[in-house]
Design a protein around this motif. Structure first.
Motif, PDB file in Angstrom:
ATOM      1  N   VAL A 212       0.842  -1.195   0.000  1.00 56.02           N
ATOM      2  CA  VAL A 212       0.000   0.000   0.000  1.00 56.02           C
ATOM      3  C   VAL A 212       0.875   1.242   0.000  1.00 56.02           C
ATOM      4  CG1 VAL A 212      -1.872   1.210   1.194  1.00 56.02           C
ATOM      5  CG2 VAL A 212      -1.682  -1.293   1.385  1.00 56.02           C
ATOM      6  N   HIS A 213       0.677   2.092  -1.005  1.00 58.22           N
ATOM      7  CA  HIS A 213       1.342   3.399  -1.020  1.00 58.22           C
ATOM      8  C   HIS A 213       0.289   4.462  -0.741  1.00 58.22           C
ATOM      9  CE1 HIS A 213       5.182   2.600  -3.599  1.00 58.22           C
ATOM     10  NE2 HIS A 213       4.934   1.595  -2.785  1.00 58.22           N
ATOM     11  N   ILE A 214       0.667   5.473   0.008  1.00 61.43           N
ATOM     12  CA  ILE A 214      -0.251   6.600   0.106  1.00 61.43           C
ATOM     13  C   ILE A 214       0.381   7.792  -0.607  1.00 61.43           C
ATOM     14  CG2 ILE A 214      -1.284   5.738   2.246  1.00 61.43           C
ATOM     15  CD1 ILE A 214       0.156   8.158   3.542  1.00 61.43           C
ATOM     16  N   GLU A 215      -0.465   8.555  -1.299  1.00 64.07           N
ATOM     17  CA  GLU A 215      -0.010   9.735  -2.031  1.00 64.07           C
ATOM     18  C   GLU A 215      -0.534  10.977  -1.327  1.00 64.07           C
ATOM     19  OE1 GLU A 215      -0.682   9.708  -6.249  1.00 64.07           O
ATOM     20  OE2 GLU A 215       0.284   7.749  -6.494  1.00 64.07           O
ATOM     21  N   VAL A 216       0.389  11.852  -0.954  1.00 66.43           N
ATOM     22  CA  VAL A 216      -0.008  13.098  -0.306  1.00 66.43           C
ATOM     23  C   VAL A 216       0.648  14.263  -1.052  1.00 66.43           C
ATOM     24  CG1 VAL A 216      -0.395  12.206   2.022  1.00 66.43           C
ATOM     25  CG2 VAL A 216       1.911  12.853   1.343  1.00 66.43           C
ATOM     26  N   THR A 217      -0.014  15.415  -1.017  1.00 69.69           N
ATOM     27  CA  THR A 217       0.622  16.625  -1.549  1.00 69.69           C
ATOM     28  C   THR A 217       1.141  17.434  -0.370  1.00 69.69           C
ATOM     29  OG1 THR A 217      -1.432  17.863  -1.502  1.00 69.69           O
ATOM     30  CG2 THR A 217      -0.915  16.723  -3.548  1.00 69.69           C
ATOM     31  N   GLU A 218       1.966  18.415  -0.707  1.00 70.94           N
ATOM     32  CA  GLU A 218       2.552  19.251   0.341  1.00 70.94           C
ATOM     33  C   GLU A 218       1.531  19.890   1.273  1.00 70.94           C
ATOM     34  OE1 GLU A 218       6.262  20.997  -1.964  1.00 70.94           O
ATOM     35  OE2 GLU A 218       4.908  22.446  -1.044  1.00 70.94           O
ATOM     36  N   THR A 219       0.336  20.158   0.761  1.00 64.95           N
ATOM     37  CA  THR A 219      -0.675  20.828   1.590  1.00 64.95           C
ATOM     38  C   THR A 219      -0.966  20.017   2.851  1.00 64.95           C
ATOM     39  OG1 THR A 219      -2.391  19.772   0.280  1.00 64.95           O
ATOM     40  CG2 THR A 219      -1.792  22.022  -0.320  1.00 64.95           C
ATOM     41  N   ALA A 220      -0.686  18.701   2.808  1.00 66.26           N
ATOM     42  CA  ALA A 220      -0.887  17.864   3.995  1.00 66.26           C
ATOM     43  C   ALA A 220       0.023  18.297   5.139  1.00 66.26           C
ATOM     44  CB  ALA A 220      -0.640  16.399   3.658  1.00 66.26           C
TER      45      ALA A 220
END
Ligand code: C2E
Ligand code: MG
Ligand code: MG
Ligand code: MG
Length: 280
Positions: A142-150
């Motif tokens: 499982v990979h999670i994708e986050v953007t900098e706004t997180a």
């Protein structure tokens, strides 16, 4: 006449503001019924290993076909779901669904997009762990994708959560790299496994002289830090070749496949694996 035109313009402006607000409300109201109404579906887009051209993973991308509004793009409804707080229940549905679906392809990982808002206050570690355990999916798949706004609201909290997830084996990808305000800061301060170079840089390959040196620098940066790199939005054979020459480890885009429903992506995967076997 000028005055009248001016007033008309203002009228039109007010009306379009009003229309926007009405549409927003309609989206919010529709979204709040979307789960129960079974209007949500996950589509999957392959992520390709640039060296072997094997399928390394699939990114889950949410689709919403509203009874009242028709198909609505996630680029439109995700921000509204974030602001209204609905992203919690929708995000939870996404995680559960993606972890069930990925049992269909035991070799590849599944990449799940998470919003900044899903981190605030919720125990993302418990949620992801719980759903993965229920579905019987090992964390490393499982990979999670986050953007900098997180990272904006509570950088230390986000770093702790990501660190905990990473030490359990979950993969962490920084999405839309290069479009935020502090990409280098993020790379320095957050535990990561993957950098996803935003499509806007890939678009420039062969068209803008800056594109290749920027992409090359990101690839070197990633390599120096021991991270993988995914190029997003690869649409042409020329882009693919350029990216492979630059040493990009992973590729994703319409050139390989658009996001497709779970059953279509399985058919696509089978056909691709058959073609691979034939070519040996
Ligand atoms: P993202 O995570 O950066 O996803 C990449 C977007 O680029 C997707 O748009 C994908 O369909 C599109 N794309 C991929 N390859 C190509 C290509 O070669 N050409 C072009 N023109 N586009 C390509 P999509 O599916 O409309 O999603 C938009 C955004 O909505 C995503 O950006 C992500 O930020 C958000 N999103 C989608 N699903 C979810 C979800 O389940 N949860 C959350 N929190 N956000 C989601
Ligand atoms: Mg993504
Ligand atoms: Mg992206
Ligand atoms: Mg994005």
């Amino acid at each position: 006449a000028a005055k009248r035109a001016g007033r008309n313009r203002i009228c039109r402006f007010d009306k379009s503001l009003d229309d926007n607000l009405r549409r927003r409300r309609a989206i919010e109201a529709g979204l709040s019924k979307a789960i129960a109404g079974k209007e949500l579906e996950l589509h999957y887009q392959p992520i390709i290993d640039g060296n072997t051209l094997n399928v390394a993973g699939f990114e889950a991308l949410l689709r919403w076909k509203s009874a009242e509004l028709g198909q609505v793009s996630p680029a439109v409804f995700i921000p509204i779901a974030e602001e209204s707080g609905l992203i919690r229940s929708i995000g939870d549905w996404v995680i559960r669904q993606a972890l069930n679906d990925c049992c269909d392809w035991p070799q590849q990982y599944v990449a799940i997009n998470l919003s900044a808002r899903q981190f605030n206050g919720a125990d993302m570690v418990q949620i992801l762990r719980g759903h993965a355990d229920t579905a019987g999916v090992p964390y490393h798949r499982v990979h999670i994708e986050v953007t900098e706004t997180a990272f904006f609201e509570d950088a230390r909290g986000a770093a702790e959560t990501l660190g905990a997830l990473q030490s359990l084996g979950f993969g962490i990808a920084l999405d839309d790299f290069g479009t935020g305000y502090s990409s280098l800061f993020s790379v320095k301060n957050f535990p990561l496994d993957v950098i996803k170079i935003d499509k806007c840089f890939i678009d420039g390959l062969g068209l803008e002289p800056q594109a290749a040196p920027i992409i090359s620098a990101v690839i070197h940066l990633a390599r120096g830090l021991g991270l993988k790199v995914v190029a997003e939005g690869v649409e042409t054979e020329d882009q693919r070749q350029a990216l492979q020459l630059l040493g990009c480890s992973h590729l994703q885009g319409y050139l390989f496949s658009k996001p497709q429903s779970r059953s279509h992506i399985l058919t696509w995967l089978k056909a691709r694996q058959t073609a691979e076997r034939k070519s040996f």
